[in-house]
Design a protein around this motif. Sequence first.
Motif, short mmCIF file in Angstrom:
data_model
loop_
_atom_site.label_atom_id
_atom_site.label_comp_id
_atom_site.label_asym_id
_atom_site.label_seq_id
_atom_site.Cartn_x
_atom_site.Cartn_y
_atom_site.Cartn_z
N THR A 142 15.23 30.40 57.34
CA THR A 142 14.88 29.18 56.14
C THR A 142 13.51 29.43 57.56
OG1 THR A 142 15.57 28.04 57.78
CG2 THR A 142 15.68 28.58 55.76
N PHE A 143 12.42 28.20 57.24
CA PHE A 143 11.57 28.40 58.35
C PHE A 143 11.98 27.37 59.27
CE2 PHE A 143 6.72 28.00 57.57
CZ PHE A 143 7.41 29.22 56.43
N GLY A 144 13.25 26.45 58.87
CA GLY A 144 13.43 26.00 60.49
C GLY A 144 14.31 27.03 61.53
N GLU A 145 15.34 28.64 61.02
CA GLU A 145 15.98 28.65 61.38
C GLU A 145 14.88 29.82 61.75
OE1 GLU A 145 19.75 29.51 58.46
OE2 GLU A 145 17.68 30.71 58.22
N VAL A 146 14.06 30.16 61.79
CA VAL A 146 12.34 30.63 62.25
C VAL A 146 12.12 29.86 63.40
CG1 VAL A 146 10.59 31.08 62.47
CG2 VAL A 146 11.75 32.33 60.95
N ALA A 147 12.10 28.30 63.78
CA ALA A 147 11.96 27.50 64.51
C ALA A 147 13.17 27.99 65.70
CB ALA A 147 11.33 25.86 64.32
N GLU A 148 14.03 27.68 65.09
CA GLU A 148 14.61 27.88 66.54
C GLU A 148 15.00 28.83 67.30
OE1 GLU A 148 19.33 27.26 64.40
OE2 GLU A 148 18.33 25.01 63.46
N ARG A 150 12.12 30.50 67.61
CA ARG A 150 11.19 30.78 68.46
C ARG A 150 10.62 30.11 70.24
NH1 ARG A 150 5.73 27.80 69.18
NH2 ARG A 150 4.41 28.67 69.38
N ALA A 151 11.27 29.94 70.61
CA ALA A 151 10.81 29.71 72.00
C ALA A 151 11.40 31.01 72.97
CB ALA A 151 11.65 28.61 72.67
N ALA A 152 12.99 31.35 72.36
CA ALA A 152 13.14 32.71 72.86
C ALA A 152 12.08 33.99 72.80
CB ALA A 152 14.57 33.14 72.53
N GLU A 153 11.59 34.28 71.32
CA GLU A 153 11.32 34.59 71.06
C GLU A 153 9.18 34.73 71.82
OE1 GLU A 153 11.75 37.59 68.82
OE2 GLU A 153 13.12 37.29 68.17
N ILE A 154 9.23 33.49 72.15
CA ILE A 154 7.88 34.02 73.14
C ILE A 154 8.05 34.17 74.53
CG2 ILE A 154 6.12 32.30 74.59
CD1 ILE A 154 6.49 30.74 71.98
N ALA A 155 9.20 33.90 74.86
CA ALA A 155 9.63 34.28 76.22
C ALA A 155 10.08 35.52 75.91
CB ALA A 155 11.36 33.81 76.45
N GLY A 156 10.52 36.38 75.41
CA GLY A 156 11.15 38.05 75.40
C GLY A 156 9.97 38.55 75.04
N PHE A 157 8.92 38.19 74.67
CA PHE A 157 7.52 39.67 74.32
C PHE A 157 7.24 40.35 74.91
CE2 PHE A 157 3.90 40.41 72.38
CZ PHE A 157 4.32 40.32 70.79
#
Lengths: 230, 230
Positions: A142-148, A150-157
């Motif tokens: 869900t969009f909610g699960e993706v939003a959760e 997001r911060a880790a994905e930005i940090a790991g990108f």
Amino acid sequence: MTILLHDLVGADPARPFSPHCWKVAMALAHKGLPFACNSVTFTQVPLIEDGASRTVPVIRDGSRVVADSFLIAAYLDETYPDRPSLFGGEGGEAMARFVEAWSQSVLHAGLNMIVLEEIANLLSPEDQAYFRPSREARLGMTFGEVAERRAAEIAGFSARLTPLRMMLRSQPFIGGASPLFCDYIVFGALQWARITSSAKILEAGDPVTDWFERCLDLHDGLGRSVPAAA
Amino acid sequence: MTILLHDLVGADPARPFSPHCWKVAMALAHKGLPFACNSVTFTQVPLIEDGASRTVPVIRDGSRVVADSFLIAAYLDETYPDRPSLFGGEGGEAMARFVEAWSQSVLHAGLNMIVLEEIANLLSPEDQAYFRPSREARLGMTFGEVAERRAAEIAGFSARLTPLRMMLRSQPFIGGASPLFCDYIVFGALQWARITSSAKILEAGDPVTDWFERCLDLHDGLGRSVPAAA
């Protein structure tokens, strides 16, 4: 004759954002071929060129209609062999498939989590009604699960970019001394994020950032013609 | 004239295992150039060709001595242009640098954790005395710390191969319809693991496994000339 590029936009027709359409815009500029863009929204895609493709980019070159960014690049090199090559030979065309697979499976996999909500917010209500359920089905989240995430994905990108960063010790572009379609493949992914998202995914001083800036400068600054997201 | 390849071995001179030397052996076979191997151990490397290089592979071709697997491949293509190309054009040579960076930063990063202890056990006592501290310094970890991570690295290795797996939907080799040096780069990494380690890192039915088997078949089964670790 001017080539027509059917190019994806949201509610604002002045902000094309599709990574795959950006690959083609850069490829057309690389070949020095004049082109014009026809802006389409997600829900208009099935209607272009009599339903030629379920996805963009699609180009019309005279009577020829070609879909799929990689196939378009191959078409352009085959049809206009006297203009600058997009692949630099058969080996380069084959290896560009590897760069594409890496960009798709490593960069897009991370960026999908980062830009999803912001893309939805760029769309018309009609497109949002298509986009939200289709992307939730594709991602299995869900969009909610993706939003959760997001911060880790930005940090790991940044770690996802390690192979590109290491390669840039050898040469200024993936294509060597000057860019080829392989550069536009990766550029497309980062340009997608630049135009749609406020996330800071590239840091000053990173060789990848410097490469991306060089790509933005190419072809009279074509990539900069759309400002970054605020 | 026969080219001499200085090739790394452990205590058993019949089991060359260096990933970078395997890249060159495959490249020489690809070019159809006769070559002979001079087996050297880690501690003998600084002595070869009057100290020409701190690392192998090194080749001697008549009066020319060339070190570094990528530079050797480039030398072979430049010196023997009438034989099958290793890069398939300038674009391919540039993009092979990206494949190299990916293999090094993604595949080797995982394999280092998987094969380290088994490689040490293949070496003579003298080489072990060099290898263990030098690798602990390079990795910033003790052998014990690496061993603790090994099972997780084996379990996660398949995911590192995702870009290659995805690309294999388009074509049978990274080089396209037939292999190029880019294939030998990745082959070298997996051949290193095949020869040194009992770890099962490739599964039956995986397109990557099928590609690796195709590589083992190349050049009269050159890669199979050294049996897999038990």
